[in-house]
Design an enzyme around this catalytic site. Structure first.
Site, mmCIF file in Angstrom:
data_model
loop_
_atom_site.group_PDB
_atom_site.id
_atom_site.type_symbol
_atom_site.label_atom_id
_atom_site.label_comp_id
_atom_site.label_asym_id
_atom_site.label_seq_id
_atom_site.Cartn_x
_atom_site.Cartn_y
_atom_site.Cartn_z
ATOM 1 N N GLU A 1 3.342 10.313 -1.102
ATOM 2 C CA GLU A 1 4.582 11.100 -0.450
ATOM 3 C C GLU A 1 5.547 12.635 -0.574
ATOM 4 O OE1 GLU A 1 7.115 7.045 -2.139
ATOM 5 O OE2 GLU A 1 5.738 5.901 -1.582
ATOM 6 N N GLU B 1 0.351 1.552 -1.227
ATOM 7 C CA GLU B 1 1.355 0.925 -2.235
ATOM 8 C C GLU B 1 2.308 0.529 -1.120
ATOM 9 O OE1 GLU B 1 3.980 3.498 -4.164
ATOM 10 O OE2 GLU B 1 2.229 5.062 -4.473
HETATM 11 C C1 BG6 Z 1 6.961 4.829 -4.673
HETATM 12 C C2 BG6 Z 1 5.753 5.496 -5.379
HETATM 13 O O1 BG6 Z 1 7.532 5.727 -3.730
HETATM 14 O O2 BG6 Z 1 7.216 4.160 -4.668
HETATM 15 C C3 BG6 Z 1 5.449 5.652 -7.058
HETATM 16 O O3 BG6 Z 1 4.684 6.210 -4.724
HETATM 17 C C4 BG6 Z 1 6.649 4.577 -7.332
HETATM 18 O O4 BG6 Z 1 4.773 6.502 -7.768
HETATM 19 C C5 BG6 Z 1 6.494 3.490 -6.430
HETATM 20 O O5 BG6 Z 1 6.002 3.580 -8.728
HETATM 21 C C6 BG6 Z 1 7.976 2.036 -6.711
HETATM 22 O O6 BG6 Z 1 8.671 2.864 -6.620
HETATM 23 P P1 BG6 Z 1 9.878 3.553 -8.203
HETATM 24 O O7 BG6 Z 1 11.207 4.085 -8.468
HETATM 25 O O8 BG6 Z 1 10.228 1.661 -8.633
HETATM 26 O O9 BG6 Z 1 8.683 3.434 -9.575
#
Ligand code: BG6
Length: 455
Positions: free
Chosen positions: A159, A355
């Site tokens: 990201e 993800e």
């Molecule tokens: C992405 C990241 O932005 O989303 C992760 O790569 C992150 O590291 C995930 O945990 C979810 O975001 P958040 O802010 O809910 O942890």
């Protein structure tokens, strides 16, 4: 419902080092910016996290039981090179983890950098300092030397677009747009240099970037909103993928950066490196789409998913057609199919989803269960849309939802859980850190066994 997934589809799950490992200062690990940042009130720090560093054997056993074909994790730069010198204990940890995954027929998928810049690099200017390009290349070469033959899929930077556009939220940067886009340029050059190094080393695997990509909808059918969406997408998405795939800046993104006085300084050598280090595939994180209108001043909240406005170009708008998670993120499974198609039609490279998932306040019942039907619903809808994208003709090699196991959110603590496996701790109390299989664990186990959702 669909079973359109290829036979060797990589059903996986994902984590990142600083959010899951803990052991923040064990066995010679140095601090990263995540260890020293200001932690939002009421949320835990990252010192123990899910204690995966000490419990990785138990965790991999659970991943095996889940049926994972792949596990996407990141390596901590400050564990491997705490002070610019290799830490043998850091290498030993990842060697054991990778070997254990291979022994269990789980393909290791490695991200080399996921938000956790070592403090020793940050202290000499971080990504704003050009020297960091070479520091990153040296670190990656150490990883390729040790793990280059064992890891089939690598990602350079997680990201990068979120770090550039919402670094203040996730605790990676607090700088001006001009400074951020100079840092960003150095990261792009570092990524290309490392990609080139990887190709020259003739390792077996493939390497690519891992941005957070979200299609951008215009808020209305007004032509100016269409143009706003085009510009938001250029800045948020295509800037990063055009450089990774074509070695060139996206023309709209470049125009916008020039207009707001944030265009980076680029040397002749940089152009050559960008052109020589293009990627083999695209990894992407998807949580939701975005909606923008043309710019008409209004207070804009910054969040890594909702974004912000740029005077003269666009500003984030609410999309009333989409339901929200309990943490206020829109849910848009159809947008997932749309996003996958949009990326594939621009770049024609294989896609790996690294993800996708829902953060929620899971509850552990007295009898050790977690009834997370909302997570099952979320993932099922996204998998169904991914199946339709495959039918559309998009080449997708795997799906690694966030997250394999509960871990600490970037800025909302352990209360915002994503995993298939519950970790017994709270923001303030580590309890026994025991692992419990959630309802979604058994559901995903069946999805993997059936190679999809069934007809
Ligand atoms: C992405 C990241 O932005 O989303 C992760 O790569 C992150 O590291 C995930 O945990 C979810 O975001 P958040 O802010 O809910 O942890």
């Amino acid at each position: 419902m669909t079973t359109k997934f290829p036979k060797d589809f990589l059903w996986g799950a994902s984590t990142s080092a600083y959010q899951v490992e803990g052991a923040w200062a064990d066995d010679g690990k140095g601090p990263s910016v995540q260890d020293v940042k200001e932690i939002p009130a009421g949320t835990t720090d990252f010192k123990v996290a899910a204690d995966h560093y000490h419990k990785y054997e138990e965790d991999v056993k659970l991943f095996k039981e889940l049926g994972l074909k792949a596990y996407r994790f990141s390596i901590s730069w400050s564990r491997v090179m705490p002070n610019g010198v290799v830490n043998p204990a850091g290498i030993a940890f990842y060697k054991k983890l990778i070997q254990l995954l291979i022994d269990n027929d789980i393909q290791p998928i490695v991200t080399v950098f996921h938000f956790d810049l070592p403090v020793w690099i940050a202290e000499k200017g971080g990504w704003e300092n050009r020297e960091t390009i070479q520091d990153f290349a040296d670190y990656c070469q150490v990883l390729f030397n040790h793990f280059g033959q064992d890891v089939p899929l690598w990602q350079t930077i997680n990201e990068q677009n979120v770090m550039a556009l919402a670094g203040s939220v996730i605790g990676t940067s607090q700088k001006s747009m001009k400074e951020k886009f100079q840092e960003n340029h150095h990261m792009l050059v570092a990524q290309a240099l490392v990609t080139k190094q990887f190709h020259e080393g003739n390792y077996k695997g493939k390497i690519g970037p891992a941005p957070n990509i979200a299609s951008v909808y215009p808020a209305s059918d007004k032509p100016e909103d269409q143009m706003a969406a085009l510009y938001m997408s250029a800045l948020r998405n295509w800037l990063f993928l055009d450089v990774a795939v074509y070695g060139k800046y996206n023309h709209n993104a470049w125009h916008l950066l020039e207009k707001i006085g944030a265009a980076p300084e680029i040397t002749e050598e940089d152009y050559a490196i960008l052109a020589a280090g293009t990627c083999d595939y695209i990894a992407l994180n998807y949580y939701n789409t975005m909606t923008v209108s043309s710019y008409y001043q209004k207070e804009n909240k910054i969040d890594q998913q909702s974004g912000f406005g740029i005077p003269g170009f666009f500003q984030t708008a609410e999309n009333k057609n989409l339901p929200m998670t309990e943490f206020g993120w829109p849910i848009d499974p159809k947008g997932f199919r749309f996003t996958l198609n949009e990326i594939y039609s621009r770049y024609r490279l294989p896609l790996l989803i690294t993800e996708n998932g829902i953060g929620a306040k899971d509850v552990l019942t007295k009898d050790g269960k977690v009834h997370d039907q909302y997570r099952i619903d979320y993932l099922e809808q996204h998998i169904a849309q991914m199946g339709l994208a495959i039918e559309d003709g998009v080449e997708i090699i795997g799906y690694c939802p966030w997250s394999a196991i509960d871990l600490i959110s970037t800025h909302e603590g352990i209360t915002k859980r994503y995993g298939f496996i519950y970790v017994n701790r709270t923001e303030t109390d580590l309890l026994d850190l025991a692992r419990y299989k959630k309802d979604s664990f058994y559901w995903y186990q069946k999805v993997i066994a059936d190679n999809g959702l069934g007809e």
